[in-house]
Design a protein around this motif. Structure first.
Motif, short mmCIF file in Angstrom:
data_model
loop_
_atom_site.label_atom_id
_atom_site.label_comp_id
_atom_site.label_asym_id
_atom_site.label_seq_id
_atom_site.Cartn_x
_atom_site.Cartn_y
_atom_site.Cartn_z
N ARG A 222 145.47 -19.36 51.29
CA ARG A 222 146.48 -18.09 51.12
C ARG A 222 145.31 -16.93 51.87
NH1 ARG A 222 148.63 -16.72 45.46
NH2 ARG A 222 148.76 -15.15 46.60
N GLY A 223 143.51 -17.59 51.64
CA GLY A 223 142.60 -16.49 53.05
C GLY A 223 141.75 -16.60 52.50
N SER A 224 140.98 -17.50 50.90
CA SER A 224 140.19 -17.12 49.93
C SER A 224 139.57 -18.20 50.61
CB SER A 224 140.10 -17.84 48.88
OG SER A 224 141.68 -16.22 48.53
N ARG A 225 137.91 -17.84 51.04
CA ARG A 225 136.98 -18.93 50.89
C ARG A 225 135.53 -18.47 49.96
NH1 ARG A 225 134.59 -19.08 57.56
NH2 ARG A 225 134.12 -16.82 57.05
N TYR A 226 134.40 -20.02 50.21
CA TYR A 226 133.61 -19.62 49.21
C TYR A 226 132.87 -20.73 50.68
CZ TYR A 226 129.26 -20.56 46.65
OH TYR A 226 128.57 -21.37 46.32
N ARG A 227 131.49 -19.97 50.65
CA ARG A 227 130.09 -20.25 51.75
C ARG A 227 129.18 -20.23 50.98
NH1 ARG A 227 129.91 -17.05 56.48
NH2 ARG A 227 129.83 -15.48 55.30
N GLY A 228 128.25 -21.74 50.05
CA GLY A 228 127.58 -21.60 48.88
C GLY A 228 126.69 -23.33 49.19
N GLN A 229 126.23 -23.33 47.94
CA GLN A 229 126.19 -24.45 47.07
C GLN A 229 126.52 -24.49 46.31
OE1 GLN A 229 121.64 -22.45 46.50
NE2 GLN A 229 121.15 -24.42 46.62
N TYR A 230 126.86 -26.23 46.33
CA TYR A 230 127.12 -26.88 45.03
C TYR A 230 126.26 -28.27 44.65
CZ TYR A 230 132.25 -25.44 47.44
OH TYR A 230 132.58 -24.67 48.17
N ARG A 231 126.91 -28.17 43.59
CA ARG A 231 126.52 -29.53 42.86
C ARG A 231 127.48 -30.07 41.91
NH1 ARG A 231 121.42 -28.41 37.79
NH2 ARG A 231 123.24 -28.41 37.10
N GLN A 232 127.34 -31.05 42.44
CA GLN A 232 128.69 -32.22 41.29
C GLN A 232 129.85 -31.61 41.19
OE1 GLN A 232 128.00 -34.87 39.42
NE2 GLN A 232 126.30 -34.86 40.82
N GLY A 233 129.86 -31.20 42.48
CA GLY A 233 131.74 -30.90 42.17
C GLY A 233 131.90 -29.28 42.64
N LEU A 234 130.97 -28.54 42.23
CA LEU A 234 131.50 -27.14 41.28
C LEU A 234 130.20 -26.28 42.68
CD1 LEU A 234 130.97 -28.19 37.47
CD2 LEU A 234 133.02 -27.27 39.52
N HIS A 236 127.50 -23.82 42.39
CA HIS A 236 126.03 -24.24 41.79
C HIS A 236 125.17 -23.55 42.41
CE1 HIS A 236 124.20 -24.83 37.74
NE2 HIS A 236 122.97 -25.00 39.10
N GLY A 237 124.36 -22.35 42.55
CA GLY A 237 123.45 -21.99 42.63
C GLY A 237 123.45 -20.16 43.74
N PHE A 238 123.62 -19.97 45.00
CA PHE A 238 124.24 -19.56 45.28
C PHE A 238 125.03 -19.75 46.23
CE2 PHE A 238 119.32 -18.89 44.42
CZ PHE A 238 119.43 -17.79 44.18
N GLY A 239 125.43 -18.50 46.92
CA GLY A 239 126.77 -18.91 47.62
C GLY A 239 127.58 -17.20 47.80
N VAL A 240 128.11 -17.06 48.97
CA VAL A 240 129.79 -16.04 48.51
C VAL A 240 131.42 -16.12 48.40
CG1 VAL A 240 130.15 -13.84 50.26
CG2 VAL A 240 128.07 -14.29 49.68
N TYR A 241 132.17 -15.52 47.55
CA TYR A 241 133.24 -16.32 47.40
C TYR A 241 134.41 -14.85 47.78
CZ TYR A 241 137.49 -17.65 45.34
OH TYR A 241 138.62 -18.44 45.13
N ARG A 242 134.50 -14.97 48.73
CA ARG A 242 135.54 -13.66 49.65
C ARG A 242 137.21 -14.31 48.93
NH1 ARG A 242 132.59 -9.81 52.42
NH2 ARG A 242 130.70 -10.84 53.50
N PHE A 243 137.84 -13.54 48.04
CA PHE A 243 138.92 -13.73 47.91
C PHE A 243 140.09 -13.20 48.43
CE2 PHE A 243 136.85 -13.15 43.79
CZ PHE A 243 137.09 -14.46 43.64
N TYR A 244 141.53 -13.61 49.18
CA TYR A 244 142.29 -13.36 49.84
C TYR A 244 142.51 -11.98 49.77
CZ TYR A 244 145.35 -14.08 45.57
OH TYR A 244 146.42 -13.70 45.20
N SER A 245 142.61 -11.21 48.23
CA SER A 245 143.27 -9.92 47.52
C SER A 245 141.30 -8.53 48.57
CB SER A 245 142.95 -10.04 47.04
OG SER A 245 141.90 -9.89 45.90
N GLY A 246 140.76 -9.57 49.45
CA GLY A 246 139.64 -8.53 49.83
C GLY A 246 138.56 -8.72 48.89
N ASP A 247 138.69 -9.04 47.76
CA ASP A 247 136.91 -8.34 46.73
C ASP A 247 136.29 -9.91 47.31
OD1 ASP A 247 138.55 -6.96 45.73
OD2 ASP A 247 138.93 -8.16 43.98
N SER A 248 135.04 -9.82 46.76
CA SER A 248 134.28 -10.68 46.74
C SER A 248 133.23 -10.58 45.62
CB SER A 248 133.66 -10.14 48.18
OG SER A 248 133.32 -9.19 48.69
N PHE A 249 132.59 -11.54 45.48
CA PHE A 249 131.16 -12.06 45.24
C PHE A 249 130.72 -12.18 45.78
CE2 PHE A 249 128.52 -14.59 42.06
CZ PHE A 249 128.44 -13.35 40.92
N ALA A 250 128.45 -11.83 45.50
CA ALA A 250 128.10 -12.47 46.93
C ALA A 250 126.78 -12.59 45.16
CB ALA A 250 127.53 -11.92 47.79
N GLY A 251 126.35 -13.84 45.17
CA GLY A 251 124.97 -13.82 44.21
C GLY A 251 125.04 -15.24 43.47
#
Length: 420
Positions: A222-234, A236-251
């Motif tokens: 649908r267009g959402s995307r996350y770029r950043g760190q992972y740990r044990q499949g989740l 975890h750490g720092f990253g940016v999540y951009r939702f398909y609606s246009g919202d985003s979280f970076a931290g």
């Protein structure tokens, strides 16, 4: 989604190399004595009762390995000294007979001494060869699981070595339509690889023991995307999540949720910078509303709660206490023209008016100003987020390269999962 690996339907087979055995090493003297014994036994056996001795089955000779510095010892009845030692007894008898006819006692004595020395030398040579046997190549037994897995429908890649190098990139298909292309270790996704969710999205990045771990990029249909760190499949750490609606979280992220300090931006133009807990605003932060209003203060469970200052776009301002997004308790409301309304508030309305210099009102106003100042001083994590995004981009590029190698290996029929 974690790929599953089961080998319930695979059949256990053994490679031809496991059937090899090294031949028995025998010296030339042992071979010669065995030949004499066999000849004498055959000569004295009566023809009426022929019971030939069963011959042992010849054991196959191990194939030579071009990468090994040792070559298998070849069993042979001949020895480098055998051609020289074979006519020696006949020559000695001939010399003794000639010396006896000539009646030369000095020559006969020297000849006997020479024969004794040569016999002693041959015994020493035989002993020295038995003390230093040649190295033999040992062939190992290799086991592997069969081609298909009937439980999950996954195909297990075959293991083979090419040019002495072990290939670790492969492809694995799953019964739900998902597919993994990349590196394996001990039968599980490990290293760099791309996991394609059937009709839903994909993940490109680092893997550890079959789970997302490290840096990577996760995208959805649908267009959402996350770029950043992972740990044990989740996440975890720092990253940016951009939702398909246009919202985003970076931290900061913790166990798949926004947790710590970050920036939440919405498509309507509003934004929040501050502390998060379990995916919601919680702690100190500043919120800029789309209509121009701004709040700096405390949050609890994604709502304005505690002490803080709310500045309206029209120039009005409220300083005091809050409860679940509404003015509650003591506080002071200042209008644009300078008028002031202060006292005790209840559900957003002034319940008990009191003068602005009332001690209760002053304490609430001072607490709100202090909290608002601390909220504006929350340290930013933009630098850490940018580093994580760059690392995720590099990890995704490496995963795509591994996926290309996996496809090529599947075409060429090459795969050898490393177990080291």
């Amino acid at each position: 989604m974690e790929p599953q690996h089961s080998h319930g339907g695979g059949k256990l087979t053994r490679t031809p190399s496991s059937l090899l055995r090294s031949p028995t090493i025998r010296s030339s003297f042992q071979a010669l004595s065995s030949v004499d014994e066999d000849a004498s036994h055959h000569h004295h056996t009566p023809p009426s009762s022929p019971k030939p001795k069963p011959k042992p089955k010849p054991k196959p000779r191990p194939k030579s390995n071009p990468n090994s510095i040792f070559t298998p010892y070849r069993t042979s009845t001949s020895h480098p000294l055998f051609p020289l030692l074979l006519p020696l007894p006949f020559l000695l008898l001939l010399f003794v007979f000639i010396s006896y006819l000539r009646d030369d006692s000095a020559f006969f004595t020297n000849l006997i001494l020479a024969c004794f020395l040569m016999l002693l030398a041959s015994i020493i040579a035989r002993k020295s060869m038995s003390l230093f046997p040649r190295r033999r190549q040992v062939s190992c037994v290799q086991w592997f699981i069969g081609d298909a897995d009937t439980t999950t429908g996954a195909s297990t890649p075959k293991k083979e070595k090419t040019n002495g190098k072990c290939v670790k990139e492969g492809i694995e298909f799953y019964s739900n339509g998902d597919c993994y292309e990349g590196e394996f270790h001990r039968g599980r996704c490990n290293g760099s690889g791309v996991y394609n969710f059937f009709g839903k999205g994909k993940y490109e990045g680092d893997w550890v023991d079959g789970k997302y771990d490290g840096y990577g990029i996760e995208s959805w249909a649908r267009g959402s995307r996350y770029r950043g760190q992972y740990r044990q499949g989740l996440r975890h750490g720092f990253g940016v999540y951009r939702f398909y609606s246009g919202d985003s979280f970076a931290g900061e992220w913790f166990n798949g949720q926004s947790h710590g300090i970050g920036v939440q931006s919405c498509s309507d133009g509003s934004s929040y910078y501050g502390e998060f807990k379990c995916g919601v605003k919680h702690g100190l932060g500043c919120y800029h509303f789309r209509n121009g209003d701004r709040y700096c203060g405390e949050y609890f469970g994604d709502k304005i709660h505690g002490f803080g200052i709310y500045n309206f776009a029209n120039g009005h301002c409220y300083e005091g206490s809050w409860h679940e997004g509404k003015k509650q308790g003591f506080g002071m409301y200042t209008f644009r023209n300078g008028d002031v309304r202060s006292g005790e508030w209840d559900c957003g309305s002034l319940k008990t008016p009191q003068p602005a210099d009332d001690p209760s009102v002053q304490r609430a106003v001072l607490a709100a100003r202090k909290v608002a100042e601390n909220a504006m001083r929350v340290h930013r994590v933009d630098e850490q987020v940018n580093k994580a995004v760059n690392a995720a981009n590099r990890a995704a590029t490496a995963a795509r390269v591994a996926a290309i190698k996996a496809v090529q290996n599947r075409i060429d029929g090459k795969f050898c999962d490393t177990d080291d």
